[in-house]
Design an enzyme around this catalytic site. Structure first.
Site, PDB file in Angstrom:
ATOM      1  CG  HIS A   1       0.619   6.924   5.380  1.00  0.00           C
ATOM      2  ND1 HIS A   1       1.747   7.350   6.039  1.00  0.00           N
ATOM      3  CD2 HIS A   1       0.801   5.598   5.153  1.00  0.00           C
ATOM      4  CE1 HIS A   1       2.581   6.314   6.209  1.00  0.00           C
ATOM      5  NE2 HIS A   1       2.013   5.239   5.685  1.00  0.00           N
TER       6      HIS A   1
ATOM      7  N   GLY B   1       0.833  -1.197   0.000  1.00  0.00           N
ATOM      8  CA  GLY B   1       0.000   0.000   0.000  1.00  0.00           C
ATOM      9  C   GLY B   1       0.866   1.245   0.000  1.00  0.00           C
TER      10      GLY B   1
ATOM     11  CG  HIS C   1      -0.585   1.544   7.351  1.00  0.00           C
ATOM     12  ND1 HIS C   1       0.333   1.014   8.228  1.00  0.00           N
ATOM     13  CD2 HIS C   1       0.137   2.312   6.482  1.00  0.00           C
ATOM     14  CE1 HIS C   1       1.546   1.448   7.911  1.00  0.00           C
ATOM     15  NE2 HIS C   1       1.450   2.231   6.855  1.00  0.00           N
ATOM     16  CD  GLU C   2      -1.105   2.585   2.793  1.00  0.00           C
ATOM     17  OE1 GLU C   2      -0.561   3.697   2.750  1.00  0.00           O
ATOM     18  OE2 GLU C   2      -0.465   1.537   2.986  1.00  0.00           O
TER      19      GLU C   2
ATOM     20  CD  GLN D   1       3.419   5.790   2.613  1.00  0.00           C
ATOM     21  OE1 GLN D   1       2.422   5.286   2.117  1.00  0.00           O
ATOM     22  NE2 GLN D   1       4.406   5.061   3.101  1.00  0.00           N
TER      23      GLN D   1
ATOM     24  CB  CYS E   1       5.240   2.068   7.242  1.00  0.00           C
ATOM     25  SG  CYS E   1       4.826   3.581   6.366  1.00  0.00           S
ATOM     26  CG  LEU E   2       6.598   0.893   1.207  1.00  0.00           C
ATOM     27  CD1 LEU E   2       6.014   1.199  -0.160  1.00  0.00           C
ATOM     28  CD2 LEU E   2       7.716  -0.132   1.102  1.00  0.00           C
TER      29      LEU E   2
HETATM   30 NI    NI Z   1       2.766   3.269   5.548  1.00  0.00          NI
END
Ligand code: NI
Length: 167
Positions: A137, A46, A133-134, A51, A91-92
């Site tokens: 963000h 995701g 989660h997204e 991000q 998480c990226l």
């Molecule tokens: Ni993330």
């Protein structure tokens, strides 16, 4: 398509609250395509526009095994939630860190697709966790901020040390 640079925690830009997308046009479709390419290349399941330093309410995800089911959510809204679950998340934007996070087990989400059409999903399991989660963000929240203050300050110290070694 293009790979986009991903912001890393604790970059303050990750705390920006993304704005709603007024018109789903070619620019938004290009952003979604670039974000999908960036997510697959990372690799991740995701990615939220926040991000990649674009503060508009758009997220992409693909939780399929063979990475064949891209889902795009524009202006996603959680309509209802139920149940509770706890699982390890990564998480990226926080590479190499995995922590337990409590989430709702099921969420009902409304969003627009790439044609600007409204749709709703009843998500549970991994999809529900990933959406929460997204969407966090897009609201300027990174999952590690659910940790206790002590754990979070230790994590920041660890990341600062890593950054010194890398740079
Ligand atoms: Ni993330």
């Amino acid at each position: 398509m293009a790979l986009l640079p991903i912001l890393h925690f604790p970059d303050p830009r990750l705390h920006t609250r993304a704005k709603p997308i007024m018109v789903v046009d070619a620019g938004i479709r290009k952003l979604a395509a670039d974000m999908a390419e960036t997510m697959y290349a990372a690799p991740g399941i995701g990615l939220a526009a926040t991000q990649v330093d674009v503060h508009q309410r758009l997220l992409v995800l693909d939780i399929s095994e063979d990475k064949s089911q891209l889902q795009v959510f524009i202006n996603p809204e959680i309509l209802s939630r139920s149940g509770e679950c706890e699982g390890e998340e990564g998480c990226l934007s926080v590479p190499g860190i995995y922590e337990m996070v409590k989430r709702s087990e099921r969420v009902q989400v409304r969003a627009l697709d790439l044609e600007g059409k409204r749709f709703e999903v009843d998500a549970e399991g991994l999809l529900a966790v990933c959406l929460q989660h997204e969407i966090d963000h897009l609201d300027g929240k990174v999952f590690v901020e659910y940790l206790s203050r002590l754990k979070l300050s230790r994590l920041k110290a660890r990341l600062a040390k890593q950054a010194r070694i890398t740079v």
